[in-house]
Design an enzyme around this catalytic site. Sequence first.
Site, PDB file in Angstrom:
ATOM      1  CG  ASP A  39      -2.053  -1.350   1.439  1.00 16.13           C
ATOM      2  OD1 ASP A  39      -2.079  -1.827   0.805  1.00 16.13           O
ATOM      3  OD2 ASP A  39      -2.346  -1.187   1.968  1.00 16.13           O
ATOM      4  CE  LYS A  94      -4.415  -4.121   1.621  1.00 10.58           C
ATOM      5  NZ  LYS A  94      -4.355  -3.749   2.369  1.00 10.58           N
ATOM      6  CB  CYS A 111      -1.867  -2.122   5.972  1.00  8.48           C
ATOM      7  SG  CYS A 111      -3.373  -1.549   5.432  1.00  8.48           S
TER       8      CYS A 111
END
Length: 201
Positions: free
Chosen positions: A21, A82, A112
């Site tokens: 990410d 996601k 995350c």
Amino acid sequence: MSALRNVGRVHRSTTAFLLCDIQERFRSLIWQYPSVIATAQKMVASHKILDVPLIVTEHYPKAFGLTVPEIDVSSAKVNLSKTKFSMYIPEVKKELKGVKSVVLFGIESHVCVLQTALDLLEDNIDVHVLADGVSSINQSEVEVALNRIKAAGGYVTTSESILFQLVGDATDEKFKAISKLVKETQESTANNKLFTFKSNI
């Protein structure tokens, strides 16, 4: 006879790199984001040299944008969007078949990255988190998250250390290329301010 100790060895044939990410929307928010990006660039370059698969995720890209353009993820095995915080979604689990260890870097350390590490560890996959490649919006979250991962059985290491572990021998055919990459990224490594981790266990 005592049980065999798991010391967290990594081998190129059973390792994958997980880029978590590192997206455009976070550019002005994440503590020391340029260092996160620089380490990710190094790891992406090394994945090409070492033939270690690269798996990339982007968290809800409609809101947070795509991976920052400085990181070329075109060679990734998969690049998945996601909504779950953890990267360990079914599509990633499928790509990790036969993988025994992952090298994890990206953001955010306490969300995350942490949840990905815990999911992988629960599934008996060794996790090596790069202390010079993870961060959060709040600096203080980083050390807490790394200690949490370490307490759960993960390994906290650095990009340079993991690369030389994956090579293992100066006679390895990949050694010269990795050594060259380390020299080329020496300045960004020296300027990396993410090396603040202190183990509390």
